[in-house]
Design an enzyme around this catalytic site. Structure first.
Site, PDB file in Angstrom:
ATOM      1  N   GLY A   1      39.922  40.110  10.616  1.00 19.39           N
ATOM      2  CA  GLY A   1      39.637  39.594  11.682  1.00 19.39           C
ATOM      3  C   GLY A   1      40.185  40.557  12.304  1.00 19.39           C
ATOM      4  N   ASP A   2      39.893  40.907  13.451  1.00 17.44           N
ATOM      5  CA  ASP A   2      39.395  41.591  15.143  1.00 17.44           C
ATOM      6  C   ASP A   2      39.427  40.417  16.329  1.00 17.44           C
ATOM      7  OD1 ASP A   2      40.561  44.134  15.295  1.00 17.44           O
ATOM      8  OD2 ASP A   2      38.611  43.673  16.706  1.00 17.44           O
ATOM      9  N   SER A   3      39.993  40.813  17.416  1.00 14.52           N
ATOM     10  CA  SER A   3      39.276  39.909  18.433  1.00 14.52           C
ATOM     11  C   SER A   3      39.314  41.342  19.372  1.00 14.52           C
ATOM     12  CB  SER A   3      40.099  38.554  18.656  1.00 14.52           C
ATOM     13  OG  SER A   3      40.420  37.803  18.048  1.00 14.52           O
TER      14      SER A   3
END
Length: 213
Positions: A81-83
């Protein structure tokens, strides 16, 4: 005579992230993942892919993080995941420094930005690559217009906003300063549970099969 069988073991989920918020989100949803930190040079990856949109960027980094932890000992699904937070077309990652965080809060106070969370799910059941899918969940985040300078300084002094995308959280000390979320609230945390469920369904895997708490 009715057929009986031993109950099947839960499907194992590996979390390629050290984010406390992502881990807490999964635990609250009944999943205890195997945490396997990934070490990806994010700046180099983004620079190599430039020019790149915020949505494509978080999906790229999620994919690289999930792929980085693969090995024969990994038997299950791997989630990366990455934001990133976008305001006025500009992407804001982790501020790291108090003065940068303060500048961000002065800019976003009373306004609405968008938090993009990339998800990349790899099917590595049996210790081998069987497939991979990805998706980005985006949520609009509106900040209160009456946040005082004192409140901003006090929040920054806690250290919490320094290491999170956009310099804010919705699941901890920053929550009272957010007045509205348009979209999946979990996307703001960095892991959209509804998105993860949708990705699993593409492998014909039902959400309850991950419950192990």
């Amino acid at each position: 005579m009715p057929h009986s069988s031993e109950p099947r073991s839960p499907t194992r989920l590996y979390l390629a992230s050290t984010s406390p918020a992502r881990l807490a989100t999964l635990r609250a949803a009944g999943i205890e993942p195997v945490v396997v930190p990934s070490y990806v040079d994010e700046d180099a990856a983004v620079e190599a892919a430039a020019p790149i949109t915020p949505v494509d960027m978080v999906l790229l980094l999620a994919r690289l993080k999930a792929s980085a932890v693969l090995g024969p000992e990994v038997d299950g699904f791997v989630l990366g995941g990455d934001s990133a937070f976008e305001l006025d077309g500009i992407v804001y990652g982790k501020p790291h420094l108090p003065e940068v965080a303060r500048e961000r809060w002065m800019l976003q106070r009373g306004r609405t930005g968008h938090l993009h969370s990339g998800h990349w799910l790899i099917d590595h059941r049996g210790g081998r690559l069987r497939g991979a899918v990805g998706e980005v969940a985006t949520a609009g985040v509106t900040f209160a217009a009456d946040i005082s300078d004192h409140e901003i300084d006090a929040y920054i002094a806690t250290g919490e906003p320094l290491e999170v995308a956009g310099a804010f959280t919705i699941d901890s000390l920053g929550a009272p300063f957010i007045t509205a979320v348009d979209g999946d609230p979990h996307a703001v945390v960095g892991l959209s549970l509804s998105t993860l469920r949708s990705l699993l369904l593409q492998f014909d895997v039902g959400w309850p099969s991950l419950w192990n708490r």
